[in-house]
Design a protein around this motif. Structure first.
Motif, PDB file in Angstrom:
ATOM      1  N   THR A 189      67.895 -24.613 -10.026  1.00  0.00           N
ATOM      2  CA  THR A 189      66.499 -25.161  -9.684  1.00  0.00           C
ATOM      3  C   THR A 189      66.950 -26.733  -9.661  1.00  0.00           C
ATOM      4  N   LEU A 232      61.522 -29.732 -13.315  1.00  0.00           N
ATOM      5  CA  LEU A 232      62.102 -28.697 -12.356  1.00  0.00           C
ATOM      6  C   LEU A 232      61.629 -28.218 -11.201  1.00  0.00           C
ATOM      7  N   TYR A 233      62.112 -28.181 -10.293  1.00  0.00           N
ATOM      8  CA  TYR A 233      61.758 -27.597  -9.028  1.00  0.00           C
ATOM      9  C   TYR A 233      62.341 -26.521  -8.187  1.00  0.00           C
ATOM     10  N   PRO A 234      61.759 -25.345  -8.250  1.00  0.00           N
ATOM     11  CA  PRO A 234      62.300 -24.360  -7.413  1.00  0.00           C
ATOM     12  C   PRO A 234      62.897 -24.352  -6.155  1.00  0.00           C
ATOM     13  N   GLN A 252      60.875 -27.574  -0.555  1.00  0.00           N
ATOM     14  CA  GLN A 252      59.518 -28.009  -0.216  1.00  0.00           C
ATOM     15  C   GLN A 252      59.028 -28.866  -1.443  1.00  0.00           C
ATOM     16  N   GLU A 253      58.885 -28.397  -2.551  1.00  0.00           N
ATOM     17  CA  GLU A 253      58.321 -28.876  -3.670  1.00  0.00           C
ATOM     18  C   GLU A 253      59.236 -30.445  -4.112  1.00  0.00           C
ATOM     19  N   ASP A 300      58.091 -32.705  -1.448  1.00  0.00           N
ATOM     20  CA  ASP A 300      56.794 -33.177  -1.790  1.00  0.00           C
ATOM     21  C   ASP A 300      56.597 -34.136  -3.249  1.00  0.00           C
ATOM     22  N   TYR A 301      57.560 -33.783  -4.185  1.00  0.00           N
ATOM     23  CA  TYR A 301      57.659 -34.905  -5.212  1.00  0.00           C
ATOM     24  C   TYR A 301      57.882 -36.265  -4.631  1.00  0.00           C
ATOM     25  N   ALA A 312      57.480 -37.384  -1.818  1.00  0.00           N
ATOM     26  CA  ALA A 312      56.381 -37.828  -1.002  1.00  0.00           C
ATOM     27  C   ALA A 312      55.214 -38.421  -1.844  1.00  0.00           C
ATOM     28  N   TRP A 313      55.065 -37.653  -2.854  1.00  0.00           N
ATOM     29  CA  TRP A 313      54.119 -37.970  -3.876  1.00  0.00           C
ATOM     30  C   TRP A 313      54.392 -39.469  -4.683  1.00  0.00           C
TER      31      TRP A 313
END
Lengths: 249, 249, 249, 249
Positions: free
Chosen positions: B22, B133-135, B138-139, B142-143, B145-146
């Motif tokens: 992850t 944690l990001y699985p 894409q997340e 997006d993190y 990008a956020w």
């Protein structure tokens, strides 16, 4: 708003609250301090300047965080006791661990020149930290007893070892060989008979480590607190009878 | 052994392993940096020296920890992406969070004089850190990008705000009042019509933040990596098409 | 071996050990028991058969797990106290929660016909469970006091409510309206003046809930334990003075 | 209110939310089923009734919890896959683990008489449950492959073992001795040459385990789902190509 379609990533931040009404012990350890002490010429077996710098950083932490009632340091490690009722950062683990480790590190680097005026810092030192929870007073006492017993064992070994090397002229390999299998009494005997050193007369700072306690003083009916630096036994009852308030809540 | 009767306290150290495979994002934030920047006279809305110091500390972290493939910084915060397959410290959370926060802090204090030669550090700054944690890829995208969308929003506001105060002569209260309820386009318009500032022409460092990427270079059949500092868009696909390897494993 | 290339998936099973030397309270709640009690014609406000079945399942749990020293039940919930020194399943949370919930559920279904000989079970009932940790004896006492105080509040309300409906002929809507805003004394008064019911004389099982305690009996110099079912006050000191050993370790 | 002074104990209930967007595998195992199967005279090496009862309970779970898309069972264990996007009980771990374990157990006891009409349940059976998180589709496939490979290994061994005992007249000790050190091919050979059994022709239910999949059927432009019980290979790609939608989100 531009950010809103990405803000879902915040949902992955999970809570990490520590159990309420439980003592927190926060312990720091130097990261690769074997190399760090070599590179900066730390005196063996104990470098007074380095220990005083650790103490300074520890004191700064206690000045900033009033919920720390007790600290114990030896070598490149320091342990801090937070009140069991502390609401520091809502008891969020990562927040507490990271902030305390960060401030300690920052103080260490910031105050370095004061203790090592002639030794420029060659690279940035770092520490790791962790929190261990203890439900009762007895376990807290035993934790600190564990660290101080460890201090005793390590320091006795190191004192004998470096005497054999520095005064005895042995190689480090030979010095380890001499000490292999010896018990405490043997090491005292080596120090006394070969080097005229009475271990029990050495500076208690080295034998006992550093103890910072937030002492309570009654003044005109008010209770004021004050940080005291001690190098005393914290295994026996005397210490805890005198400073029992740090375990109170 | 003296310590053995107390050693049971180690049983209270519970494992805190992070889920394997992850992505880890480690984010640092300055602790009370509003006050810190005031005390040290940071230039508003952006202090180049302070940002470069943050970048320097971030780069040091990436040099030390090869499993960090990407970092993004703005203001007093920095985010670092660790490979999803990283085995750093056996993925123990407190160890990773504390060590990384510590080293960053240490670098910040250590390198301070290089970026602020005429501004002595008045007290030790600190940071807090956390891991999220990001699985999936894409997340992670997006993190980041956020964070960059946030940079844009904050910097546009701050740029307009300080123009109103510094060039426009408004009080901070009045400047906030002018900006209340405005959308992005309004702030651009204020900057352009009142102060002749084309926001889109300002230094991308301020508008886009700092991006450190571990780029792969093929040289004579071998792949070498090299840290690159960019101030580019990381929201759109271009960046990820070029540097997609940092999400690979 | 065929399985070996897949066995890496076991690495994703992370440890979930509960803090040592801390009391565990395991609480079960019926899942959708409002519907379940309707479907099976439970008597209102209290169905003796259903309560006795809950007690039977709770007793079975305590017979199987000797580290449970105390249990308290009311309505469709039951709480169990595990010794703070318990090493049950190495204190693994999911294992304890799931196994205890499973056995309780199994006993409930298994013994159903004994308490509801004329009411066939129409579908399989289920429960959810959780574990809450308490560091000290006081918190454990307060936990059980909280549950018993809740029992009192709920049962007084329900007793008054169903009297208004069953004897008073009110609709449920009207009965709720009558009770809205009333305090404890008012409900006693309604029961007494309108229905001749002295609440304090009702079966203590309904007013106090069910208490299972693992009592210690000295017999010929040995200590034997025995489960006792009580319907007594567990908020005041008397109970804890008599059965203090369940908090001992 | 009477309960309010005790309600602080709720603060000790800590959140246990599982990482979002991650597949959950919930696995159940029979508790002491070696003894349980002996006491209830399960047929060796496979008891069709017992397996069908497990399947029935698994199906009930999937009927109740629509976010379970796949289940795999063998012997006294069952694994369930929850969609990575599931918001079941807000992804609270203890709630999910305990409720699912409870319902499965309840179904097992409830439906027992249907599968064992002549064997009364002698005591209440129980199960333990756990949740393991998997970030990606590949790991989920490998998890289920791991379980089915395990089924193959266990069933081949048990089939050979019980043939040696039941048809071959060996003691269990001798049967184990015969099989010690044998590989897969040897066991096939033993079954075929000594007992005329072609292992690959045995009921796939025993060789492959039970697979419940929530299949999608298109009907008049709408997608309906339907539970299918299969005893097929789930290691190779065919299965996942056909039912890939269960890994979709």
């Amino acid at each position: 708003m531009a950010g809103s379609k990405f803000a879902y990533v915040r949902k992955f931040e999970l809570p990490d609250v520590l159990l309420p009404s439980t003592f927190m012990v926060f312990r720091l350890d130097g990261h690769s301090f074997h190399r760090f002490s070599d590179e900066h010429g730390f005196v063996k077996p104990n470098d007074l300047r380095a220990l005083q710098l650790m103490d300074h950083a520890a004191k700064s932490l206690m000045e900033e965080y009033k919920d720390i009632g007790l600290a114990f340091g030896e070598s490149d490690e320091y342990s801090f006791l937070l009140r069991k009722s502390t609401a520091l950062y809502n008891r969020r683990q990562a927040k507490i661990v990271s902030t305390l480790t960060s401030l300690f590190t920052s103080c260490y680097v910031f105050h370095w020149p004061r203790y090592f005026p002639d030794v420029p810092l060659r690279y940035p030192p770092s520490f790791d930290g962790r929190i261990v929870l203890y439900p009762s007073q007895q376990e807290v006492r035993d934790y600190f007893a564990w660290r101080q017993a460890d201090t005793h064992i390590n320091n006795l070994y190191n004192t004998a070892f470096w005497a054999l090397v520095q005064q005895g002229g042995l190689t480090t390999t030979d010095a380890h060989a001499v000490l292999r299998g010896t018990v405490s009494k043997d090491k005292h005997e080596i120090l006394f008979s070969r080097f005229g050193v009475n271990y029990d007369k050495l500076d208690p700072r080295y034998r006992k480590g550093s103890v910072f306690v937030r002492a309570e003083k009654k003044k005109k009916g008010k209770v004021a607190t004050q940080l005291e630096l001690l190098h005393c036994d914290i295994i026996r009852d005397d210490f805890w009878e005198k400073y029992g308030h740090i375990l109170r809540d």
